[in-house]
Design an enzyme around this catalytic site. Structure first.
Site, PDB file in Angstrom:
ATOM      1  N   GLU A 118       0.823  -1.220   0.000  1.00  0.00           N
ATOM      2  CA  GLU A 118       0.000   0.000   0.000  1.00  0.00           C
ATOM      3  C   GLU A 118       0.852   1.264   0.000  1.00  0.00           C
ATOM      4  O   GLU A 118       0.544   2.254   0.677  1.00  0.00           O
ATOM      5  CB  GLU A 118      -0.997  -0.015   1.163  1.00  0.00           C
ATOM      6  CG  GLU A 118      -1.961  -1.188   1.094  1.00  0.00           C
ATOM      7  CD  GLU A 118      -3.046  -1.166   2.138  1.00  0.00           C
ATOM      8  OE1 GLU A 118      -3.275  -0.099   2.735  1.00  0.00           O
ATOM      9  OE2 GLU A 118      -3.679  -2.224   2.376  1.00  0.00           O
ATOM     10  N   ASP A 196     -14.930   0.991   0.000  1.00  0.00           N
ATOM     11  CA  ASP A 196     -14.362  -0.050  -0.855  1.00  0.00           C
ATOM     12  C   ASP A 196     -15.084   0.001  -2.207  1.00  0.00           C
ATOM     13  O   ASP A 196     -15.010   0.997  -2.898  1.00  0.00           O
ATOM     14  CB  ASP A 196     -14.485  -1.406  -0.167  1.00  0.00           C
ATOM     15  CG  ASP A 196     -13.486  -2.431  -0.672  1.00  0.00           C
ATOM     16  OD1 ASP A 196     -13.359  -2.577  -1.897  1.00  0.00           O
ATOM     17  OD2 ASP A 196     -12.833  -3.106   0.148  1.00  0.00           O
TER      18      ASP A 196
END
Length: 285
Positions: A118, A196
């Site tokens: 990430e 999401d």
């Protein structure tokens, strides 16, 4: 009032994602990213299929000519109805993988990526045309996730999960590359959990799955939260309308990283009659 759920597919997916209704086949397509699997489910018969990809798969979408387009760790590939596999755009980047994707009104695939660790700004949102041409639409993405268009195609909604925002852009289908999007602004900021996957309904409202939020939120085009569906799994990853009349909302969930997953973590759930979805275009290639 609590939400009533049915279990569409009882599973233990590590990272269920990418719920997509295939209108021509009247089936749900979804993936397990970390499990490297593409799943289909026919709600009328209960028939299911599972295909192992051998590499992380962020999304699988129906193609106009049959088969699937796959957003994979190393690029975007085409899977023909007879099972023939071929790369549309092969672009392996060490430490980076595919995440969520969406098909635009013009039949192109807008595919998000993320780095395994990430890394902030280490990923992109890229438009893949049916002829294999690839253009970066958004650079400097951290966790590329949900994407969708307003009913008239003039607005584009996007989630970079690390920002905790759902953003909205003006969408110009005739623009080149990043010029397709203008005037980025915040639709909403998520306070509990992380945004999401998303889908847009026939009223132009945006439904957002919440990772570590155990819910799906619906926002009006003005960014007002007007509905909350609580979900019996903490990591809700995507949502899509399907079934008869596109009235049923399907949800994928994940169990990866949970020390104590709930019994339904990793399963696909459905809320009957949740709203009115929009027909989704197939990939044009």
């Amino acid at each position: 009032m609590s939400t009533r759920y049915d279990i569409a597919v009882r599973a233990e997916a590590l990272l269920g994602e990418g719920a997509t209704w295939d209108a021509d086949a009247a089936r749900l397509i979804w993936v397990d990213i970390l499990g490297c699997r593409v799943h289909t489910y026919d709600p009328a018969t209960g028939h299911r299929t599972v295909r192992t990809t051998g590499r992380h798969v962020g999304a699988a979408k129906p193609r106009a000519g049959g088969g699937l387009v796959l957003s994979l760790r190393d690029g975007v590939a085409l899977l023909d109805p007879d099972g023939t596999f071929g790369w549309l755009h092969h672009d392996p980047v060490p430490g980076r993988r595919a995440n969520d994707a969406a098909v635009a009104p013009d039949g192109s695939l807008w595919a998000g990526t993320m780095c395994d660790d990430e890394t902030p700004g280490g990923a992109t949102l890229t438009r893949h045309a049916p002829d294999g041409t690839a253009q970066v639409i958004l650079p400097d993405v951290t966790v590329g996730n949900g994407a969708g268009w307003s009913p008239d195609g003039t607005l584009f909604y996007y989630v970079d999960t690390a920002t905790r925002r759902v953003d909205v852009f003006d969408h110009d289908p005739d623009g080149e590359g990043a010029a397709r999007l203008r005037d980025r602004r915040t639709l909403t900021t998520i306070g509990t959990g992380f945004p999401d996957g998303l889908t847009v309904d026939a009223d132009g409202c945006v439904w957002v799955a919440l990772w570590d939020g155990g819910a799906v939120h619906r926002y009006t085009p003005d960014g007002v939260l007007d509905r909350v569906l609580e979900v019996p799994a903490p990591r809700v990853t995507s949502c899509a309308f399907g079934g008869p009349g596109l009235r049923d909302l399907y949800l994928t969930t994940a169990r990866t990283g949970l020390s104590r997953p709930t019994p339904l973590s990793g399963s696909v759930l459905v809320v009957r009659g949740a709203g009115q979805g929009l027909p989704q275009p197939a990939f044009g290639g």
